[in-house]
Design a protein around this motif. Structure first.
Motif, short mmCIF file in Angstrom:
data_model
loop_
_atom_site.label_atom_id
_atom_site.label_comp_id
_atom_site.label_asym_id
_atom_site.label_seq_id
_atom_site.Cartn_x
_atom_site.Cartn_y
_atom_site.Cartn_z
N ARG A 121 9.77 -22.96 17.37
CA ARG A 121 8.69 -21.98 17.24
C ARG A 121 7.86 -22.18 15.98
O ARG A 121 6.97 -21.37 15.70
CB ARG A 121 9.28 -20.57 17.25
CG ARG A 121 9.87 -20.19 18.60
CD ARG A 121 10.51 -18.82 18.52
NE ARG A 121 11.01 -18.40 19.83
CZ ARG A 121 11.62 -17.25 20.05
NH1 ARG A 121 11.81 -16.40 19.06
NH2 ARG A 121 12.03 -16.94 21.26
N GLY A 122 8.17 -23.22 15.22
CA GLY A 122 7.31 -23.58 14.09
C GLY A 122 7.73 -23.06 12.74
O GLY A 122 6.93 -23.09 11.79
N ALA A 123 8.98 -22.60 12.60
CA ALA A 123 9.44 -22.16 11.27
C ALA A 123 9.34 -23.32 10.28
O ALA A 123 9.53 -24.48 10.65
CB ALA A 123 10.88 -21.68 11.35
N LYS A 124 9.01 -22.99 9.04
CA LYS A 124 8.90 -24.03 8.01
C LYS A 124 10.29 -24.48 7.57
O LYS A 124 10.54 -25.66 7.37
CB LYS A 124 8.13 -23.45 6.81
CG LYS A 124 7.82 -24.44 5.73
CD LYS A 124 6.85 -23.80 4.74
CE LYS A 124 7.25 -24.11 3.33
NZ LYS A 124 6.88 -23.04 2.40
N SER A 125 11.19 -23.53 7.41
CA SER A 125 12.58 -23.86 7.10
C SER A 125 13.47 -22.83 7.78
O SER A 125 13.06 -21.70 8.01
CB SER A 125 12.84 -23.83 5.58
OG SER A 125 12.82 -22.51 5.11
N VAL A 126 14.68 -23.25 8.14
CA VAL A 126 15.66 -22.32 8.72
C VAL A 126 16.98 -22.51 7.98
O VAL A 126 17.56 -23.60 8.01
CB VAL A 126 15.88 -22.58 10.23
CG1 VAL A 126 16.85 -21.54 10.80
CG2 VAL A 126 14.56 -22.54 11.00
N SER A 127 17.42 -21.49 7.28
CA SER A 127 18.71 -21.52 6.59
C SER A 127 19.65 -20.54 7.27
O SER A 127 19.22 -19.66 8.01
CB SER A 127 18.57 -21.10 5.12
OG SER A 127 17.43 -21.63 4.56
#
Ligand code: IMP
Ligand code: MG
Length: 181
Positions: A121-127
């Motif tokens: 979905r285009g998240a810049k980063s996922v932690s």
């Protein structure tokens, strides 16, 4: 030993121990990517941990937005397991730093699904932040960025986690050890 619903519950992590750890986790989260931060609690099991962790995040100066997603695993045993969305988030994650919060990381399927979904979905980063990590049960190469405690291979309850819908209300994490006398 606490007795709840006629069962002995052996405490594993006390409310005080968890609260202290939450502050440490919040500080670590503050050192990571936090631009336009969106926290997504993975329901149901994470609801108490997420509620405490986001307040610890506030205490260390972070100001996340908060969302909720309900995911469910299907398939058992030899049938290959999948994950489906029961209730999705409403927010757009495009270009944002996303922090997924869950109670336990076990096989890793649930959080791998959620992480890939947010990147798609285009998240810049996922932690990923989890209260408990059962590394011995891992079946994916997923790792959590923030871990409260390495969890021994017991089925645990409390602090949001259930067995057959029971024990979510306990303020601590424990193990059901048997019937009370
Ligand atoms: P997995 O990482 O996809 O295998 O799934 C982990 C999920 O299984 C967690 O978010 C919990 O909802 C559930 N779970 C795993 N172990 C336990 C446990 O010991 N007690 C309660 N729920 C658990
Ligand atoms: Mg869960």
């Amino acid at each position: 030993m606490p007795v709840v619903r006629g069962k002995n519950i052996e405490p594993l992590y006390s409310a005080e121990t968890i609260a202290a750890r939450n502050i440490e986790l919040a500080r670590q989260i503050g050192e990571g990517p936090t631009n336009d931060l969106l926290v997504i609690a993975v329901l149901k099991g994470s609801f108490i941990f997420a509620a405490d962790l986001i307040r610890a995040m506030h205490a260390v100066g972070l100001a996340p937005e908060v969302e909720f997603i309900t995911l469910s695993s299907y398939g058992t045993g030899t049938v290959s397991q999948g994950v489906r969305i029961i209730k999705d988030i409403d927010s757009d994650v495009h270009g944002r730093d996303v922090l997924l919060i869950d109670d336990i990381l076990e096989s890793g399927r649930t959080l791998l699904f959620a992480k890939e979904l947010m990147y798609e979905r285009g998240a810049k980063s996922v932690s990923i932040a989890v209260l408990l990590d059962k590394t011995v049960k891992r079946q994916t190469d997923l790792h959590a960025d923030y871990v409260g405690f390495e969890c021994p291979d017991y089925f645990v309850v409390g602090y949001g986690m259930d067995v057959a819908y029971a024990f979510r209300e306990l303020p601590f994490v424990g193990i059901v050890t048997g019937d009370a006398e």
